[in-house]
Motif scaffolding. Structure first.
Motif, PDB file in Angstrom:
ATOM      1  N   VAL A 127       1.822   9.056  -4.190  1.00 26.22           N
ATOM      2  CA  VAL A 127       0.428   9.013  -4.634  1.00 26.22           C
ATOM      3  C   VAL A 127      -0.425   8.246  -3.631  1.00 26.22           C
ATOM      4  CG1 VAL A 127      -1.146   8.244  -6.454  1.00 26.22           C
ATOM      5  CG2 VAL A 127       1.094   9.192  -7.056  1.00 26.22           C
ATOM      6  N   LYS A 128       0.025   7.051  -3.268  1.00 26.02           N
ATOM      7  CA  LYS A 128      -0.696   6.276  -2.247  1.00 26.02           C
ATOM      8  C   LYS A 128       0.225   5.186  -1.711  1.00 26.02           C
ATOM      9  CE  LYS A 128      -2.853   2.981  -5.464  1.00 26.02           C
ATOM     10  NZ  LYS A 128      -4.105   2.342  -5.889  1.00 26.02           N
ATOM     11  N   GLY A 129      -0.218   4.588  -0.617  1.00 27.16           N
ATOM     12  CA  GLY A 129       0.572   3.511  -0.007  1.00 27.16           C
ATOM     13  C   GLY A 129       1.719   4.061   0.818  1.00 27.16           C
ATOM     14  N   GLY A 130       2.702   3.209   1.031  1.00 28.11           N
ATOM     15  CA  GLY A 130       3.867   3.600   1.810  1.00 28.11           C
ATOM     16  C   GLY A 130       3.873   3.043   3.216  1.00 28.11           C
ATOM     17  N   ASN A 131       2.765   2.414   3.637  1.00 28.70           N
ATOM     18  CA  ASN A 131       2.744   1.791   4.960  1.00 28.70           C
ATOM     19  C   ASN A 131       3.643   0.556   4.950  1.00 28.70           C
ATOM     20  OD1 ASN A 131       0.770   3.605   6.012  1.00 28.70           O
ATOM     21  ND2 ASN A 131      -0.822   2.441   4.943  1.00 28.70           N
ATOM     22  N   ILE A 132       4.303   0.316   6.072  1.00 24.65           N
ATOM     23  CA  ILE A 132       5.172  -0.853   6.147  1.00 24.65           C
ATOM     24  C   ILE A 132       4.572  -1.905   7.063  1.00 24.65           C
ATOM     25  CG2 ILE A 132       7.221   0.580   5.771  1.00 24.65           C
ATOM     26  CD1 ILE A 132       7.908   0.082   8.749  1.00 24.65           C
ATOM     27  N   ILE A 133       5.032  -3.148   6.891  1.00 21.30           N
ATOM     28  CA  ILE A 133       4.660  -4.244   7.778  1.00 21.30           C
ATOM     29  C   ILE A 133       5.871  -5.152   7.920  1.00 21.30           C
ATOM     30  CG2 ILE A 133       3.777  -5.750   5.946  1.00 21.30           C
ATOM     31  CD1 ILE A 133       1.539  -6.562   7.935  1.00 21.30           C
ATOM     32  N   ARG A 134       6.051  -5.670   9.117  1.00 13.51           N
ATOM     33  CA  ARG A 134       7.164  -6.579   9.384  1.00 13.51           C
ATOM     34  C   ARG A 134       6.606  -7.907   9.861  1.00 13.51           C
ATOM     35  NH1 ARG A 134      11.885  -3.670   9.282  1.00 13.51           N
ATOM     36  NH2 ARG A 134      11.624  -1.407   9.403  1.00 13.51           N
ATOM     37  N   THR A 135       7.061  -9.015   9.182  1.00 17.51           N
ATOM     38  CA  THR A 135       6.501 -10.330   9.512  1.00 17.51           C
ATOM     39  C   THR A 135       7.544 -11.453   9.669  1.00 17.51           C
ATOM     40  OG1 THR A 135       6.153 -10.734   7.148  1.00 17.51           O
ATOM     41  CG2 THR A 135       4.287  -9.864   8.386  1.00 17.51           C
ATOM     42  N   PRO A 136       8.732 -11.274  10.231  1.00 16.61           N
ATOM     43  CA  PRO A 136       9.301 -10.028  10.725  1.00 16.61           C
ATOM     44  C   PRO A 136      10.097  -9.251   9.677  1.00 16.61           C
ATOM     45  CG  PRO A 136      10.685 -11.837  11.364  1.00 16.61           C
ATOM     46  CD  PRO A 136       9.527 -12.443  10.615  1.00 16.61           C
ATOM     47  N   GLY A 137      10.239  -9.771   8.435  1.00 10.27           N
ATOM     48  CA  GLY A 137      10.932  -9.029   7.387  1.00 10.27           C
ATOM     49  C   GLY A 137      10.112  -7.834   6.925  1.00 10.27           C
ATOM     50  N   LEU A 138      10.777  -6.896   6.240  1.00 10.82           N
ATOM     51  CA  LEU A 138      10.130  -5.663   5.804  1.00 10.82           C
ATOM     52  C   LEU A 138       9.260  -5.889   4.578  1.00 10.82           C
ATOM     53  CD1 LEU A 138       9.904  -2.515   5.926  1.00 10.82           C
ATOM     54  CD2 LEU A 138      11.916  -2.455   4.421  1.00 10.82           C
ATOM     55  N   GLY A 139       8.055  -5.330   4.595  1.00  6.68           N
ATOM     56  CA  GLY A 139       7.162  -5.412   3.451  1.00  6.68           C
ATOM     57  C   GLY A 139       6.312  -4.159   3.332  1.00  6.68           C
ATOM     58  N   PHE A 140       5.711  -3.971   2.153  1.00  6.14           N
ATOM     59  CA  PHE A 140       4.818  -2.840   1.895  1.00  6.14           C
ATOM     60  C   PHE A 140       3.473  -3.415   1.453  1.00  6.14           C
ATOM     61  CE2 PHE A 140       9.115  -1.365   1.395  1.00  6.14           C
ATOM     62  CZ  PHE A 140       9.122  -0.093   1.949  1.00  6.14           C
ATOM     63  N   PRO A 141       2.537  -3.632   2.397  1.00  3.25           N
ATOM     64  CA  PRO A 141       1.296  -4.356   2.088  1.00  3.25           C
ATOM     65  C   PRO A 141       0.437  -3.705   1.013  1.00  3.25           C
ATOM     66  CG  PRO A 141       1.140  -3.260   4.219  1.00  3.25           C
ATOM     67  CD  PRO A 141       2.573  -3.172   3.784  1.00  3.25           C
ATOM     68  N   ASP A 142       0.433  -2.366   0.956  1.00  2.20           N
ATOM     69  CA  ASP A 142      -0.343  -1.679  -0.077  1.00  2.20           C
ATOM     70  C   ASP A 142       0.562  -0.960  -1.067  1.00  2.20           C
ATOM     71  OD1 ASP A 142       0.516   0.057   1.844  1.00  2.20           O
ATOM     72  OD2 ASP A 142      -1.433   1.018   2.204  1.00  2.20           O
ATOM     73  N   GLY A 143       1.835  -1.398  -1.122  1.00  3.85           N
ATOM     74  CA  GLY A 143       2.786  -0.822  -2.060  1.00  3.85           C
ATOM     75  C   GLY A 143       3.196   0.594  -1.685  1.00  3.85           C
ATOM     76  N   TYR A 144       3.990   1.194  -2.563  1.00  2.00           N
ATOM     77  CA  TYR A 144       4.350   2.605  -2.413  1.00  2.00           C
ATOM     78  C   TYR A 144       4.335   3.213  -3.813  1.00  2.00           C
ATOM     79  CZ  TYR A 144       6.759   6.853  -0.900  1.00  2.00           C
ATOM     80  OH  TYR A 144       7.080   8.159  -0.627  1.00  2.00           O
ATOM     81  N   HIS A 145       3.222   3.887  -4.117  1.00  2.00           N
ATOM     82  CA  HIS A 145       3.001   4.432  -5.451  1.00  2.00           C
ATOM     83  C   HIS A 145       3.452   5.887  -5.499  1.00  2.00           C
ATOM     84  CE1 HIS A 145       0.285   1.003  -6.579  1.00  2.00           C
ATOM     85  NE2 HIS A 145       0.191   0.952  -5.267  1.00  2.00           N
ATOM     86  N   ILE A 146       4.290   6.205  -6.480  1.00  2.00           N
ATOM     87  CA  ILE A 146       4.752   7.582  -6.648  1.00  2.00           C
ATOM     88  C   ILE A 146       4.583   8.009  -8.106  1.00  2.00           C
ATOM     89  CG2 ILE A 146       6.447   7.389  -4.784  1.00  2.00           C
ATOM     90  CD1 ILE A 146       8.622   7.204  -6.935  1.00  2.00           C
ATOM     91  N   GLN A 147       4.506   9.307  -8.295  1.00  4.31           N
ATOM     92  CA  GLN A 147       4.436   9.881  -9.646  1.00  4.31           C
ATOM     93  C   GLN A 147       5.770  10.590  -9.917  1.00  4.31           C
ATOM     94  OE1 GLN A 147       1.930  13.451 -10.611  1.00  4.31           O
ATOM     95  NE2 GLN A 147       0.811  11.962 -11.862  1.00  4.31           N
TER      96      GLN A 147
END
Length: 426
Positions: A399-419
């Motif tokens: 649905v939305k999101g899914g972008n990743i960010i590493r700081t340096p661990g893995l994260g999803f700053p805008d989440g990963y929304h699915i239906q």
């Protein structure tokens, strides 16, 4: 008066110059690896934690490997550290724990995990704790109890999510983590006040130990241990599963192959809706390939830290006693000399590989040596069972999101929304 002020100013400047020089050129009885110690006290901490949005090796490491080679020195959060991207040195560090190296993490990490956590324990007490944990995550427990518990939880969660307009996947998978310490304390207190209770689960084993006349562990160690176990389970598994579903959404040929494997399991059953058996779980070969490829690319643990217990000479360099050493798994997992097209999600690359049953110099998603993650098999079981329940009964769309960010661990700053919706019965 002006002469005294000038002399004082010159003295201060001279002392600062000497201090900075000593910071940038640490004492060593041999040859330190190349590299920069960065700014005094701060070192290169800011560069190390600088956010990155790619699946590639973090720029901090990539740039320094190009400049200095596979082994280099730096300073992180006030601690001198040797960073290794070299397979042989990595393996040497793991194999020499307790002899030349010991487990160590910077103070900021220990504030999260607790000063009495398993990461800070060594020798006999670490071995004792490891054996205690294996009672929870060992093969018998996985087969007899956890397999069914995980399936029940996955089925219930997916059913509830299918009734929502959308779910934020990572938070949904790791629901409950914010209150775990209070929950742990309440359960432990309840068990401590329950006399003559049989040793049924991990809590009971901990309580039995704490009630001994001379217990090996303290209540603080027990709570920190359980928190780390849950933290690892919630955070790493939820991040890996979220990334796996993102990869499956973006790679329909992988999803098709995965679905075939699990529908074949249902087709071979006498009763399609019966629970997953241990034999079925062990037959999920392509599923394990998907899991390993996901964890290879996820690189949820960007660094594994150790500390030199004595002066060590290796690869022509000297590691001074007391220095930290950071093994860098992503540098191995994303090495094009080891993995063809390393940034490509390709589960088929794992077909027939021995790493599927453990770790190796080329695969360190679950650590290595005596501290190879005791919960690795449980994490794989959680992911495999969840994927089985998902692909056999449901379909989904991002649905939305899914972008990743590493700081340096893995994260999803805008989440990963699915239906999620249930599949229609054929």
């Amino acid at each position: 008066m002006e002469l005294y002020v000038s002399i004082f100013s010159v003295s201060i400047i001279t002392m600062l110059v000497i201090w900075v020089h000593r910071w940038r050129n640490p004492k060593c009885n041999g040859k330190l690896p190349p590299g920069s110690m960065g700014l005094p006290l701060l070192g290169e901490t800011l560069q190390f934690f600088k956010p990155d949005t790619s699946n590639d090796l973090q720029p901090f490491v990539k740039e320094r490997v190009k400049r200095y080679g596979p082994i280099f020195k730096t300073s992180l959060v006030g601690q001198p550290v040797i960073i290794s991207t070299d397979q042989e040195l990595n393996d040497f560090v793991f194999q020499q724990e307790g002899n030349l190296f010991q487990s160590w993490y910077p103070e900021t990490f220990m504030e999260i995990f607790g000063q009495d956590s398993a990461a800070a324990l060594h020798g006999y007490i670490h071995k004792y704790i490891k054996n205690l944990v294996l009672k929870l995550f060992g093969p018998e427990s996985l087969r007899e109890r956890l397999l069914h518990d995980v399936e029940k939880s996955a089925r219930l969660s997916l059913c509830l999510w299918s009734e929502e307009s959308s779910v934020e996947l990572k938070d949904a998978i790791s629901t409950g983590r914010k209150k775990v310490m209070k929950l742990l304390k309440d359960i432990l207190a309840e068990r401590m006040n329950s006399p003559n209770r049989k040793c049924i689960d991990f809590f009971d084993c901990v309580v039995k130990e704490l009630k001994k006349e001379k217990p090996v562990i303290t209540e603080a160690i027990a709570l920190d241990l359980m928190f780390v176990l849950l933290f690892a389970s919630f955070e790493t598994t939820s991040s890996a599963l979220t990334l796996a579903i993102k990869f499956l959404s973006e790679n329909p040929e992988v999803l098709e192959e995965l679905t075939k494997e699990h529908e074949a399991i249902l087709g071979n059953r006498k009763y399609p809706d019966s629970g997953i058996t241990w034999q079925e779980y062990k037959s999920m070969n392509f599923t394990f390939q998907v899991i390993h490829e996901t964890t290879r690319l996820a690189n949820i643990v960007p660094g594994i830290f150790r500390k030199a217990m004595k002066e060590i000479h290796v690869n022509g360099y000297t590691i001074p006693a007391g220095w930290g050493v950071m093994v860098c798994p992503p540098a191995v997992h994303l090495n094009p000399r080891i993995y063809e097209d390393p940034l490509l999600f390709n589960p088929w690359r794992w077909k027939g590989k021995s790493e599927l049953s453990g770790g190796s110099k080329n695969f360190m998603a679950f650590g290595g040596g005596v501290r190879f993650c005791v919960g690795a098999d449980f994490s794989k079981l959680q992911m495999a069972i969840f994927l089985h329940c998902l692909v056999t009964k449901y379909r989904w769309k991002p649905v939305k999101g899914g972008n990743i960010i590493r700081t340096p661990g893995l994260g999803f700053p805008d989440g990963y929304h699915i239906q999620i919706s249930q599949k229609r019965m054929k």
